[in-house]
Design a protein around this motif. Sequence first.
Motif, mmCIF file in Angstrom:
data_model
loop_
_atom_site.group_PDB
_atom_site.id
_atom_site.type_symbol
_atom_site.label_atom_id
_atom_site.label_comp_id
_atom_site.label_asym_id
_atom_site.label_seq_id
_atom_site.Cartn_x
_atom_site.Cartn_y
_atom_site.Cartn_z
ATOM 1 N N SER A 1 0.828 -1.202 0.000
ATOM 2 C CA SER A 1 0.000 0.000 0.000
ATOM 3 C C SER A 1 0.863 1.253 0.000
ATOM 4 O O SER A 1 0.459 2.288 -0.552
ATOM 5 C CB SER A 1 -0.953 -0.008 1.204
ATOM 6 O OG SER A 1 -0.246 -0.088 2.428
ATOM 7 N N THR A 2 2.054 1.184 0.589
ATOM 8 C CA THR A 2 2.972 2.325 0.534
ATOM 9 C C THR A 2 3.461 2.541 -0.893
ATOM 10 O O THR A 2 3.522 3.681 -1.378
ATOM 11 C CB THR A 2 4.164 2.096 1.478
ATOM 12 O OG1 THR A 2 3.678 1.915 2.819
ATOM 13 C CG2 THR A 2 5.132 3.272 1.451
ATOM 14 N N TYR A 3 3.790 1.458 -1.583
ATOM 15 C CA TYR A 3 4.177 1.579 -2.994
ATOM 16 C C TYR A 3 3.035 2.207 -3.801
ATOM 17 O O TYR A 3 3.264 3.114 -4.616
ATOM 18 C CB TYR A 3 4.534 0.211 -3.573
ATOM 19 C CG TYR A 3 4.923 0.276 -5.038
ATOM 20 C CD1 TYR A 3 6.255 0.373 -5.412
ATOM 21 C CD2 TYR A 3 3.955 0.255 -6.040
ATOM 22 C CE1 TYR A 3 6.620 0.462 -6.758
ATOM 23 C CE2 TYR A 3 4.306 0.349 -7.375
ATOM 24 C CZ TYR A 3 5.641 0.441 -7.727
ATOM 25 O OH TYR A 3 5.994 0.537 -9.062
ATOM 26 N N ALA A 4 1.822 1.723 -3.575
ATOM 27 C CA ALA A 4 0.677 2.234 -4.343
ATOM 28 C C ALA A 4 0.444 3.715 -4.071
ATOM 29 O O ALA A 4 -0.001 4.451 -4.959
ATOM 30 C CB ALA A 4 -0.571 1.422 -4.013
ATOM 31 N N GLU A 5 0.735 4.163 -2.852
ATOM 32 C CA GLU A 5 0.596 5.586 -2.528
ATOM 33 C C GLU A 5 1.646 6.414 -3.265
ATOM 34 O O GLU A 5 1.352 7.498 -3.777
ATOM 35 C CB GLU A 5 0.731 5.776 -1.011
ATOM 36 C CG GLU A 5 0.712 7.214 -0.548
ATOM 37 C CD GLU A 5 -0.617 7.905 -0.792
ATOM 38 O OE1 GLU A 5 -0.625 9.151 -0.863
ATOM 39 O OE2 GLU A 5 -1.654 7.214 -0.911
ATOM 40 N N LEU A 6 2.882 5.890 -3.327
ATOM 41 C CA LEU A 6 3.964 6.638 -3.962
ATOM 42 C C LEU A 6 3.889 6.581 -5.481
ATOM 43 O O LEU A 6 4.250 7.546 -6.166
ATOM 44 C CB LEU A 6 5.319 6.088 -3.492
ATOM 45 C CG LEU A 6 5.639 6.208 -2.000
ATOM 46 C CD1 LEU A 6 6.980 5.546 -1.709
ATOM 47 C CD2 LEU A 6 5.649 7.664 -1.559
ATOM 48 N N PHE A 7 3.430 5.444 -6.024
ATOM 49 C CA PHE A 7 3.456 5.225 -7.478
ATOM 50 C C PHE A 7 2.121 4.651 -7.962
ATOM 51 O O PHE A 7 2.077 3.549 -8.523
ATOM 52 C CB PHE A 7 4.597 4.258 -7.844
ATOM 53 C CG PHE A 7 5.939 4.626 -7.276
ATOM 54 C CD1 PHE A 7 6.692 5.648 -7.826
ATOM 55 C CD2 PHE A 7 6.452 3.939 -6.183
ATOM 56 C CE1 PHE A 7 7.939 5.979 -7.311
ATOM 57 C CE2 PHE A 7 7.694 4.266 -5.656
ATOM 58 C CZ PHE A 7 8.443 5.294 -6.215
ATOM 59 N N PRO A 8 1.012 5.349 -7.768
ATOM 60 C CA PRO A 8 -0.297 4.768 -8.088
ATOM 61 C C PRO A 8 -0.464 4.396 -9.549
ATOM 62 O O PRO A 8 -1.161 3.422 -9.866
ATOM 63 C CB PRO A 8 -1.276 5.874 -7.674
ATOM 64 C CG PRO A 8 -0.476 7.132 -7.669
ATOM 65 C CD PRO A 8 0.894 6.734 -7.249
#
Length: 523
Positions: free
Chosen positions: A246-253
Amino acid sequence: MYSHHRGRRAVVPSLLAALTLLAAGCTSDGGSDEEATPSTSSAPAEPTAEPIEWEDCNEPLQPLIAGRPGSERGLSFECGQVPVPISYDEPEGERLPLTLVRAVHPGQTDRIGSLVINPGGPGGSGVDAAIGLALTLPEDVVRRFDIVGFDPRGVSLSSPVECIPDETKDRLIASEPQPTSAEQLDDVFGLAREVAEDCAERYESPAALGAFNTVDTARDMDLLREALGEEQLTYLGYSYGTTLGSTYAELFPDRVRAFVLDAAVDPDADARATAESQAAGLEASFDAFAQNCLSLIAGCPIGPDPRSFVEEVMLQASQGPIPSAAEGETRQATPGVVHTAVVAALYDTQTWPQLSQSLAAARNGDAAGLFSLADSYAGRLEDGTYSNQLDANLAINCADTDEEIETDEVRALAAEWDAEYPLFGAGSAAGLYTCTPWEAERTPLPQRDAEGSAPILVVGNSGDPVTPLPGAVDMAEQLASGVLLTWQGQGHTAYPKNPCVNDAVNRYLIDLVVPLDGLTCPA
């Protein structure tokens, strides 16, 4: 004294040894040790990924895979490394190498791309997990994807953070699991401070120790995506791996193709709420274990009241530690070892029979089975040394938060939770102090809605002992494109344990068919 892992899959000693040799054979022009201290830059450039130089890994791995379920698939294994910046404030500065493994099915057809794995922890080896999952994931998925696992920064084969001596780890596992008295809690606080001081001394600067954090690991994952040649990432994360995903998705949606977040860690809960939720989840899972044991046709090996039986074994161990009949074993089981074994077994229903049999044997004076469970959970190897699982778990958890909970509050919560959650409450409260004396830079996790991302599938389990179902509900609600799938089963994680779950996840990963939000799969 430490909070329970958010997920764990211990590396077996023989596999760890083989992979250590494997990693040593990989090369990286940008390699650096983990203690290099990052400097800051006012206008950092975007880092670029280096191509992966894959090497054949079949020879060291095949003897360990032969005979295991799934070995008949004839998978081909390759290893490689991806160098990543120690500090993203200095993207062209010193780098550390991430070790990874790729498994490819010999019958691969209509390849979609790479499926990147994280098994949780934090501190779990993605290399180890990818090997195991390549053997056990539904073959429809394995035929369409390369299965790729990487050890995150600070974990196992990727510049492992190592600052807790093996002797101290033995003391941590053996320590009082239900500390409520002033003296017991003073011991907890003292041991936490000792560990924090050892790690601060080992890494010398707060920046060096703080480099092992989830935000930078998410940035590492994007370099891995680029190095793999993927325009968008397909990802399967378990437990803590849902926090990373979810952190990846926040940074690189815009770079999300399909994300499965299984056994989600609640993104809304603070440390207190998380610890209490885990205590409640473990209590409920123990009750499910007890009910299952009592339903056995052959009878429950630990009698008509499993909870009382565990308490009696722990009392027995407190009055005189229980020896082990295992050849060469000199340790004796304290209440901490008994308690750790119970926690370890509650992660997976398949280990419930081992737990009941081991408790019965311990009551009769042989703690060998309990040591087996506890050692697997803590990453203790056959030679008495440990993997760096505990070091990484502590370093990453503490780098990810700026919360500091002082001793007076811990004392109050230990008393309160001991009454409400008799087996697991006091220990969960004591774990709240762990990061308070930790001397490292903190990089708190961002709020995560991943606005603009493709649909993200969040999987929750109604009987999960470590990441209870409300965490998955919150994760799915917080993510702008979150979709919730619930399994009414026991144990930690759901995929690939249930046909209904498997069908929904497979269709999503392969065809991007998103299941109906709120779909529930029976046990």
